[in-house]
Enzyme design. Structure first.
Site, mmCIF file in Angstrom:
data_model
loop_
_atom_site.group_PDB
_atom_site.id
_atom_site.type_symbol
_atom_site.label_atom_id
_atom_site.label_comp_id
_atom_site.label_asym_id
_atom_site.label_seq_id
_atom_site.Cartn_x
_atom_site.Cartn_y
_atom_site.Cartn_z
ATOM 1 N N GLY A 38 56.377 58.065 65.247
ATOM 2 C CA GLY A 38 56.541 58.796 63.997
ATOM 3 C C GLY A 38 56.638 57.914 62.765
ATOM 4 O O GLY A 38 56.577 58.413 61.645
ATOM 5 N N CYS A 247 40.332 87.508 71.086
ATOM 6 C CA CYS A 247 39.087 86.937 70.578
ATOM 7 C C CYS A 247 37.951 87.935 70.807
ATOM 8 O O CYS A 247 37.767 88.437 71.919
ATOM 9 C CB CYS A 247 38.777 85.617 71.268
ATOM 10 S SG CYS A 247 37.122 84.969 70.871
ATOM 11 N N CYS A 250 35.412 86.143 73.513
ATOM 12 C CA CYS A 250 35.797 85.774 74.884
ATOM 13 C C CYS A 250 37.031 86.531 75.358
ATOM 14 O O CYS A 250 37.464 86.367 76.487
ATOM 15 C CB CYS A 250 36.017 84.271 74.991
ATOM 16 S SG CYS A 250 37.598 83.712 74.326
ATOM 17 N N CYS A 272 38.117 82.756 68.550
ATOM 18 C CA CYS A 272 38.808 81.494 68.803
ATOM 19 C C CYS A 272 38.336 80.453 67.792
ATOM 20 O O CYS A 272 37.134 80.299 67.571
ATOM 21 C CB CYS A 272 38.478 80.958 70.201
ATOM 22 S SG CYS A 272 39.058 81.978 71.547
ATOM 23 N N CYS A 278 36.378 78.628 73.697
ATOM 24 C CA CYS A 278 35.770 79.956 73.711
ATOM 25 C C CYS A 278 34.526 79.965 74.608
ATOM 26 O O CYS A 278 34.352 80.859 75.440
ATOM 27 C CB CYS A 278 35.406 80.367 72.288
ATOM 28 S SG CYS A 278 35.045 82.117 72.073
#
Ligand SMILES: Nc1ncnc2c1ncn2[C@@H]1O[C@H](COP(=O)(O)OP(=O)(O)O)[C@@H](O)[C@H]1O
Ligand SMILES: [Mg+2]
Lengths: 309, 266
Positions: A38, A247, A250, A272, A278
């Protein structure tokens, strides 16, 4: 210390574009970043053949770690077939002579700006992020000396100001992208412009996550198996976006969705944002309420086009 | 043993400045400053422009390092300590937890990009408060205390008038219950009528909370209204120091006599 010769016909470039000294400098920065999860490590950012804001930081990180055995994937807004993703992928196919893929599971290096793929990442995979603004506190504190002191002394109260403003304005912690996290309970970090939907994927991830900011000359990292906590208030706990719709193509219920406007009447569909996820689902026989729609065909064509090159 | 220690610290001055010196190149901004401040006491520092008032205030608040001398503070967390003998981290924590600092120009003391309410609540977040509802409630209380319209709590400071911005700054510097507040010309840029109301408000709040305050001003009227004691500075030196009434009614030093008789325009 032998310089790798470029086996391609483009002899003007060193392997992966950058010279070996630069790559070593960047690798040292990456090692330090991995050692201090970080923490923003300064590095000597180079001029790249694209403008700042187009992913120069991510490209330099990839160039420094990519080897000829790597399989490279590049996404922009979650999709492999957007202009930016296609050109960066071609760039590395050319200057690093690597295989490329759109499949998350096959990739060893995945470069991204806006998304973490839906498919769970595995040990050995590396995510490379193109970061426009590495300093999460910059919007609230313009002085670099001050933000450095805040990181050094772990004074992160200021970051809660933005959460406060969000609750005051919207009644909840809004803020879609670049939602601040605490890494390993020590350093405050901006996950760059990924939606907060993807923040939980950073927590205890199997993969290594490397963040490169070209203009701001900073590299930072989340190593595998590291705690990553999204900031919140006791009475307004962190949560992620969700969609009522599956979606349209899909049928996936729990992926991150893009809203697509279909006509002038405002007909919309949700698909998606991760195009690879997808199409994998469609290949496996899943179908959404608008399966077979021309958009569906369109993306298949685009994929074919690229395969033909 | 420990109890005796604490006892001793309760008796100690809240702040003691000893032999403080600060120069900028050839300019002696503060020369050999010595004084003590008790809990709940309000000290005024008066003097003409360039006499070293702001420099002294910033040294005491740990914002600039003096060339010599000590600033000994009786801290809730650290006990009686020279703040410059502490680490920068501890000094910043004292500043965050136990002090306030009101700037002459509200733009220097406020974050202009976040709402007035967020400005007032910020010290709570800086000191670890993580409950939005509790912060919001306290912020609303403080809006009322400094007589700001609570309907404006989510507006940006630039939409507030100069006097209202100064009220925001005062609320922001008192909400976390500091024991000492530094104020640098807190009514400096304001109209006379706005000044008067703000001064009344400040006097009430500071007295109510039992705060100690050090108020820099070049306005004798402000000093008379707010300060228990006065320090008069000239060319970086304290030329006179005493109870406010004594100093103003029976000035000993020639410079103070000029100041008080308003012969000297400052
Ligand atoms: N950062 C600085 N650099 C150089 N000189 C300074 C600085 N700050 C203050 N001074 C000088 O120190 C003297 C005291 O200034 P200051 O403390 O601002 O006085 P006051 O607040 O009483 O007007 C002045 O001569 C001023 O020009
Ligand atoms: Mg001044």
């Amino acid at each position: 210390m032998t310089t790798q010769t470029n086996r391609m016909q483009h002899g003007a470039y060193n392997h992966a574009y950058l010279d070996e000294q630069t790559k070593r400098m960047i690798r040292r920065a990456i090692l330090k970043a991995v050692a201090i999860p970080g923490y923003q490590v300064p590095f000597g950012s180079r001029e790249m053949p694209v403008p700042y804001g187009w992913g120069t930081g991510g490209i330099q990180v990839t160039a420094s770690i990519i080897g000829q055995d790597d399989v490279y994937k590049c996404i922009d807004q979650g999709a492999d077939d957007t202009t930016n993703a296609v050109s960066i992928r071609r760039f590395f196919a050319r200057v690093a002579d690597v295989a490329t893929t759109e499949r998350t599971a096959e990739a060893t290096i995945i470069q991204t700006r806006h998304r973490i793929p839906e498919a769970p990442l595995k040990e050995g995979q590396i995510m490379v992020y193109q970061v426009p603004q590495p300093e999460p506190l910059r919007g609230l504190e313009p002085r670099e000396t001050e933000t450095r002191a805040m990181h050094a002394y772990e004074e992160y109260g200021l970051q809660y100001l933005s959460l406060y403003e969000s609750v005051a304005a919207f009644g909840r912690i809004a803020g879609g992208a670049g939602y601040p996290v605490l890494v390993d309970e020590r350093y405050l970090m901006s996950p760059s412009p990924i939606p907060k939907f993807d923040n939980p994927k950073l927590h205890q991830s199997e993969a290594l996550h490397l963040f490169g900011a070209g203009r701001e000359k900073r590299i930072y990292a989340v190593p595998p198996h590291t705690d990553v906590r999204s900031l919140d208030f006791e009475d307004y706990p962190f949560d992620v976006q969700s969609w009522d719709e599956v979606c349209a193509l899909c049928g996936c219920p729990d992926s991150y969705k893009d809203e697509v406007i279909l006509d002038d009447e405002g007909t919309r569909m949700f698909v998606c944002s991760d195009s690879s996820h997808c199409s994998d689902r469609r290949d496996a026989g899943h179908a959404g309420p608008m399966a077979g729609h021309e958009l569906d065909q369109g993306s298949a064509d685009a994929a074919n086009l690229e395969d033909a090159e | 043993m420990e109890r005796a220690d604490v006892q001793h610290q309760d008796d100690a001055a809240l702040l003691a400045v000893r032999g403080l010196n600060k120069r900028f190149g050839n300019v002696v901004a503060c020369h050999d400053i010595n004084f003590e401040l008790r809990r709940g006491e309000i000290l005024g520092i008066v003097g003409e422009s360039g006499s070293g008032k702001t420099t002294l205030l910033r040294c005491m608040a740990g914002q600039i390092d003096p060339d010599a001398g000590q600033v000994v503070f009786n801290s809730r967390r650290h006990g009686v300590k020279d703040i410059f003998a502490l680490s920068e981290q501890d000094r910043r924590r004292i500043s965050r937890e136990e002090w306030g600092y009101v700037h002459q120009n509200p733009r220097d003391g406020l974050r202009m990009r976040v709402s007035g309410g967020a400005n007032v609540a910020e010290p709570l977040m800086m000191n670890g408060q993580r409950h939005y509802g509790q912060m919001r409630e306290l912020t609303l209380e403080w809006f009322e205390k400094v007589e700001l319209d609570i309907a404006r709590i989510d507006n940006k400071p630039r939409t507030f008038s100069g006097g209202m911005q100064q009220r925001l700054q005062i609320a922001r510097n008192l909400i976390h219950s500091p024991s000492l507040v530094f104020m640098d010309e807190p009514t400096g840029g304001l109209d006379v009528s706005v000044q008067a109301r703000l001064l009344d408000l400040m006097r009430l709040l500071v007295r109510d909370m039992g705060l100690a305050a050090i108020i820099v001003t070049h306005d004798i009227a402000v000093a008379r209204l707010l300060a228990d004691r006065l320090m008069v500075m000239k060319s970086g030196e304290v030329v006179e120091h005493g109870l406010t009434d004594q100093v103003l009614d029976d000035p000993q030093h020639g410079y103070t006599q000029l100041l008080v008789s308003s012969v000297l325009q400052i």
